[in-house]
Design an enzyme around this catalytic site. Structure first.
Site, PDB file in Angstrom:
ATOM      1  CE  LYS A   1      -4.651   0.993   0.687  1.00 29.16           C
ATOM      2  NZ  LYS A   1      -5.788   0.167   0.794  1.00 29.16           N
TER       3      LYS A   1
ATOM      4  CB  ALA B   1     -20.547   4.567   2.190  1.00 28.22           C
ATOM      5  CE1 TYR B   2     -25.336   9.015  -3.654  1.00 33.18           C
ATOM      6  CE2 TYR B   2     -24.811   7.634  -5.524  1.00 33.18           C
ATOM      7  CZ  TYR B   2     -25.755   8.541  -4.970  1.00 33.18           C
ATOM      8  OH  TYR B   2     -26.685   8.924  -5.668  1.00 33.18           O
TER       9      TYR B   2
ATOM     10  CB  VAL C   1     -22.422   8.716   2.720  1.00 39.71           C
ATOM     11  CG1 VAL C   1     -23.217   7.456   3.028  1.00 39.71           C
ATOM     12  CG2 VAL C   1     -22.394  10.040   3.476  1.00 39.71           C
TER      13      VAL C   1
HETATM   14  N1  LIG Z   1     -12.523   2.682  -2.702  1.00 38.72           N
HETATM   15  C1  LIG Z   1     -12.578   1.149  -2.662  1.00 38.72           C
HETATM   16  O1  LIG Z   1     -12.722   0.560  -3.594  1.00 38.72           O
HETATM   17  C2  LIG Z   1     -11.979   0.508  -1.444  1.00 38.72           C
HETATM   18  C3  LIG Z   1     -12.119   1.248  -0.152  1.00 38.72           C
HETATM   19  N2  LIG Z   1     -11.879   0.711   0.822  1.00 38.72           N
HETATM   20  C4  LIG Z   1     -12.022   1.524   2.287  1.00 38.72           C
HETATM   21  O2  LIG Z   1     -13.207   1.986   2.321  1.00 38.72           O
HETATM   22  C5  LIG Z   1     -13.326   3.258   3.117  1.00 38.72           C
HETATM   23  C6  LIG Z   1     -13.729   4.132   2.295  1.00 38.72           C
HETATM   24  O3  LIG Z   1     -13.294   4.315   1.084  1.00 38.72           O
HETATM   25  P1  LIG Z   1     -14.039   5.272  -0.188  1.00 38.72           P
HETATM   26  O4  LIG Z   1     -15.338   5.326   0.027  1.00 38.72           O
HETATM   27  O5  LIG Z   1     -13.052   5.103  -1.283  1.00 38.72           O
HETATM   28  O6  LIG Z   1     -13.306   6.650   0.429  1.00 38.72           O
HETATM   29  P2  LIG Z   1     -13.795   8.072   0.384  1.00 38.72           P
HETATM   30  O7  LIG Z   1     -12.873   9.041   0.952  1.00 38.72           O
HETATM   31  O8  LIG Z   1     -14.540   8.395  -0.917  1.00 38.72           O
HETATM   32  O9  LIG Z   1     -14.895   8.002   1.543  1.00 38.72           O
HETATM   33  C7  LIG Z   1     -14.688   8.153   2.789  1.00 38.72           C
HETATM   34  C8  LIG Z   1     -15.690   9.132   3.437  1.00 38.72           C
HETATM   35  O10 LIG Z   1     -15.707   8.986   4.956  1.00 38.72           O
HETATM   36  C9  LIG Z   1     -15.734  10.370   5.387  1.00 38.72           C
HETATM   37  N3  LIG Z   1     -14.922  10.502   6.640  1.00 38.72           N
HETATM   38  C10 LIG Z   1     -13.510  10.503   6.965  1.00 38.72           C
HETATM   39  N4  LIG Z   1     -13.458  10.604   8.280  1.00 38.72           N
HETATM   40  C11 LIG Z   1     -14.950  10.370   8.803  1.00 38.72           C
HETATM   41  C12 LIG Z   1     -15.108  10.438  10.228  1.00 38.72           C
HETATM   42  N5  LIG Z   1     -14.504  10.507  11.330  1.00 38.72           N
HETATM   43  N6  LIG Z   1     -16.369  10.512  10.299  1.00 38.72           N
HETATM   44  C13 LIG Z   1     -17.334  10.583   9.524  1.00 38.72           C
HETATM   45  N7  LIG Z   1     -17.079  10.289   8.038  1.00 38.72           N
HETATM   46  C14 LIG Z   1     -15.553  10.335   7.920  1.00 38.72           C
HETATM   47  C15 LIG Z   1     -14.956  11.198   4.105  1.00 38.72           C
HETATM   48  O11 LIG Z   1     -15.462  12.438   4.476  1.00 38.72           O
HETATM   49  C16 LIG Z   1     -15.445  10.547   3.256  1.00 38.72           C
HETATM   50  O12 LIG Z   1     -16.662  11.227   2.313  1.00 38.72           O
HETATM   51  C17 LIG Z   1     -11.904   3.251   3.377  1.00 38.72           C
HETATM   52  O13 LIG Z   1     -11.357   3.077   4.668  1.00 38.72           O
HETATM   53  C18 LIG Z   1     -11.176   2.666   2.210  1.00 38.72           C
HETATM   54  O14 LIG Z   1      -9.592   2.465   2.619  1.00 38.72           O
HETATM   55  C19 LIG Z   1     -11.491  -0.611   1.069  1.00 38.72           C
HETATM   56  C20 LIG Z   1     -11.400  -1.200   0.076  1.00 38.72           C
HETATM   57  C21 LIG Z   1     -11.706  -0.816  -1.316  1.00 38.72           C
HETATM   58  C1  LIG Z   2      -8.860  -0.162  -3.696  1.00 38.31           C
HETATM   59  C2  LIG Z   2      -8.663  -1.606  -3.995  1.00 38.31           C
HETATM   60  C3  LIG Z   2      -8.444  -1.400  -5.403  1.00 38.31           C
HETATM   61  C4  LIG Z   2      -7.160  -1.859  -3.259  1.00 38.31           C
HETATM   62  C5  LIG Z   2      -7.291  -1.438  -2.088  1.00 38.31           C
HETATM   63  O1  LIG Z   2      -6.020  -0.584  -1.762  1.00 38.31           O
HETATM   64  C6  LIG Z   2      -7.816  -1.825  -1.089  1.00 38.31           C
HETATM   65  O2  LIG Z   2      -8.461  -2.960  -1.072  1.00 38.31           O
HETATM   66  O3  LIG Z   2      -7.892  -1.298   0.187  1.00 38.31           O
END
Ligand SMILES: NC(=O)C1=CN([C@@H]2O[C@H](COP(=O)(O)OP(=O)(O)OC[C@H]3O[C@@H](n4cnc5c(N)ncnc54)[C@H](O)[C@@H]3O)[C@@H](O)[C@H]2O)C=CC1
Ligand SMILES: CC(C)CC(=O)C(=O)O
Length: 365
Positions: free
Chosen positions: A80, A185-186, A181
């Site tokens: 990572k 999460a959206y 969200v």
């Molecule tokens: N995007 C992906 O495909 C993957 C994401 N993840 C994990 O899922 C989680 C979300 O990822 P994404 O949706 O891509 O990120 P993102 O950045 O789009 O969404 C995260 C959201 O959490 C909010 N946030 C941050 N701190 C907060 C708090 N203390 N309280 C409430 N809201 C808060 C942010 O404002 C943001 O809207 C992360 O931990 C990421 O590592 C895991 C696997 C794959």
């Molecule tokens: C966002 C994925 C493609 C890879 C990753 O870093 C994860 O699953 O946390």
């Protein structure tokens, strides 16, 4: 942090510090284990309180990827990157291109993708310098943004966990508290709303909250109140370590199932929620949809094939719950054992000499 002590304790292979003065790039690439194949894991861009916090995050996330990729049955190791900076202010083209050159320098030991704070457009810039990047624009034959696929995996995994807790995998009428969200999460909210779940959401970004309220009729609460709301399922979808000493006593949920990486602050928190009878869907198993999707690019991306693999997250969560019940252990321990056993089996089965991927005798010319 005594870094070499830490690397030795958890058996990390390599940590690369990348600095580029012109673009302001400050990045840490952590490669945990490449027994199963090249280390694949996303790049997170975040404002860290300290350099130490950034290093720790990179290391913890990289180890999580080793387990995630192993448990998902992928032939990939774990790594990572974290880039230190504010993704809303500090990004520039030169930064991602400089970072791409650092990845190229690792010659395939590490392959990147999106994570919190990075986008498909950022991956496209990295791709200007290296092929060791996934989740770039579909126009390049790539899989694009992994988040919607991650969301689908979380949705099916949540259903499997709900079956254990409530006797049915239907989420209709279930009250689900979603922390964060953002990208994942959206889409998760969309699936849950379509199935008739009632959503409670929070985010530090007010626009993200407003969108969920508008599009899915979600109820909004303040970030600090999400732990204590009356709900059936808590879905941590923001950052890690939200299952901890402060939050556990507040939780009303019978299931914890969300996309965030490293949800347990410490393993002992996994033990506590197990003793409380909460069904915990281990984070790196339920959120593997994104990496399963981008990993499919290594075979020539096929969306249908990737989605079929992601669907199996339901079965993986079921299996882990079964093993946990059979052996009287928490689900996070059952998942760790599954991942560790696969790595160990593959490590042992690779004892034969193999040159250039072909098990043939090579003669000097
Ligand atoms: N995007 C992906 O495909 C993957 C994401 N993840 C994990 O899922 C989680 C979300 O990822 P994404 O949706 O891509 O990120 P993102 O950045 O789009 O969404 C995260 C959201 O959490 C909010 N946030 C941050 N701190 C907060 C708090 N203390 N309280 C409430 N809201 C808060 C942010 O404002 C943001 O809207 C992360 O931990 C990421 O590592 C895991 C696997 C794959
Ligand atoms: C966002 C994925 C493609 C890879 C990753 O870093 C994860 O699953 O946390």
């Amino acid at each position: 942090m005594e870094i070499f002590k830490y690397l030795e304790k958890y058996d990390y292979e390599q940590v690369v510090f990348c600095q580029d003065k012109t673009s302001g790039l400050k990045a840490i690439i952590a490669i945990h284990d490449t027994t199963l194949g090249p280390a694949l894991g996303g790049t997170r861009m975040w404002t860290y309180e300290s350099e130490e916090a950034a290093i720790e995050d990179a290391l913890r996330l990289a180890k999580g990827m080793t387990y995630k990729n192993a448990a998902a049955g992928l032939n990939l190791g774990g790594g990572k990157t974290v880039i230190i900076g504010d993704p809303r202010k500090d990004k520039n083209e030169e930064m991602f291109r400089a970072f791409g050159r650092y990845i190229q320098g690792l010659n395939g030991r590490y392959i990147t993708a999106e994570d919190v704070g990075t986008t498909v457009a950022d991956m496209d810039l990295i791709h200007e310098e290296t092929d060791f990047v996934t989740g770039i624009s579909p126009a390049f034959g790539s899989s694009g943004n992994p988040s919607p696929v991650t969301a689908y995996g979380v949705y099916v995994g949540m259903k499997a966990a709900a079956k254990e807790a409530f006797g049915s995998d239907s989420l209709e009428g279930k009250v689900i508290a979603i922390q964060g969200v953002g990208n994942v999460a959206y889409t998760l909210c969309k699936y849950l709303h379509e199935e008739g779940a009632q959503l409670i959401v929070t985010d530090i970004n007010k626009e993200a909250v407003a969108r969920a309220v508008e599009d899915f009729g979600a109820k909004a609460v303040d970030p600090n109140d999400i732990y204590s709301v009356e709900c059936d399922i808590y879905a941590p979808c923001a950052l890690g370590a939200t299952i901890n000493d402060d939050t556990i006593p507040q939780l009303k949920a019978k299931v914890i199932a969300g996309s965030a990486n490293n949800q347990l602050k410490d393993t002992r928190h996994g033990d506590i929620i197990h003793e409380m009878g909460i069904v915990y869907a281990p984070d790196y198993v339920i959120n593997a949809g994104g990496v399963i999707n981008v990993a499919d690019e290594l075979y020539g991306y096929n969306h249908e094939r990737a989605m079929k693999k992601v669907e199996l997250i339901y079965n993986s969560i079921e299996k882990i719950i079964e093993i946990a019940k059979r052996d009287g252990i928490p689900t996070y321990v059952a998942a760790d054992r599954m991942a560790e056993e696969r790595i160990e089996r593959m490590r042992n089965s690779r004892s034969q000499f193999l040159r250039n991927g072909h098990n043939t005798l090579s003669r000097r010319k």
